[in-house]
Scaffold this motif. Sequence first.
Motif: not given
Length: 469
Positions: A390-396, A400-405, A416-425
């Motif tokens: 569910a990539y489109q649903k996961a994107k927003p 939300k956590f981009d600035s926090l990370a 975790y954020y960059y690990e999960y973002l890399a998996e999404w890409h």
Amino acid sequence: MKRLYLPCLFLILLSASTIIAQPPNDTEVKAAWKTLQRQPLTEKSFRKACDLIQDTGKTNLNLSYEWLAEYVPNVQKAGKWEWAHMLLMAWARAKESFGLFEESAKLHQNALRNAPPHSQQYREALVGSVLLYSHWNKSDSSAKYLALGEAAAKAANDRENLALLYTFHAASRTPPNDLKSRENYYRQAIQLAEGLKNKNAEFTARYNFVVNFLEDNPAQQVTEAEALLELAKDSTLARRPRFYERSNFWFRNPIPSVYFYMLQQNLILADYTNANKFADLVVEVVIKPNLVPAQTPIFMTQMAFVKATIGEFAQAKAYLKQTRELLQVAEKDIPFPNYFTTAGLIAEHDKQNAKALSYHELALTKGYSAAFYFIPPDMYYAHALTLNGAYQKAKPVLQKFDSLAKNRPYSATGLYYYEYLAEWHKAKGDLPNQIQTLQTYYTIKDSLTNLNRYRAVQQVLAKVGLREN
């Protein structure tokens, strides 16, 4: 205010777990109370009454409140205002701990009227009022009593209460965005409290300095918190005072608070070896000696979450099983969000991605339990969405956590954020962005690994130095 000055929610629950109101079945204690009320008001009978109220409150809180409502006016009529003060402050703190702020405020006002204006008891009531209104998020009232308390403590050269007030002043972030002023208040509080026979004010100041002021520097927080452990073991902080032994603010559960805090911070630094050590300490030293049936499930759930986070999935499963057996309800009706986050992490580990997603979705419907989360639960949910395509649903959700990370990259949040973002890409087939994100991920991971190795070496050197001395 971002954090309480008292121990975290988990430890407040632990303290409160022994005073949960239950239906009265205590004929004997009621008879003992009637007998006491027929006796003359002496120091001996007063202490017996306090003990009976305090001990009865562990199983029947409402009955102890009834007795206080009956006893306090009698003590005041007898002219024993110092004893009335002890009862009023204990009663006010109990009401505040359960979120009954209006009732607590009335009791604090009674305490202020009861004590002479230049007495230590009056200053204690001012300190209590500052805390009450701070926890109640009534900043104007908190500031009012803070000013009154600081002036009264300075005039009386009352170092302990002034140190406490300076600590609460700093923790209230007043004035806002003035880091230098806040640090100065903490430093003054620590300096005032150093050398006092009772270490309550010093520990309170140092603990809040670590937790509240150094919050953007997890590595320094851990170093400072490790130094707090020795102070926490001081005999003046080790026991629970009776009503008649202490009427001012005291820091409950200092050793458990540090253990729990070290557990959280080591998780934030992705130092799973030390996190596991402190998790086991929390279980052995904090949880096992204090468990009662009504609170056991939530503690088992929290420990399950920790064990799943550090990769000990067999233990995490065992804790969740205990939770289900104790609650005896349908799994979907379990009230703890961490239960479902933990179950989701276990399902991910077992490659049951659809099951993981349903668990993370359930976690979000149960509210937000900040006590043991060091990563926002939505981030786990976003990762589960990615695993299920569910990539489109996961994107927003991830965005939300981009600035926090970016604000706290060198922590588990960033890791975790960059690990999960890399998996999404990767799932989207976006190789260039996957490579770039993975570079950031490995930079953070290497940095945390090196930091934790450095901390381990420093700990060994410190132990060697102590042995040599």
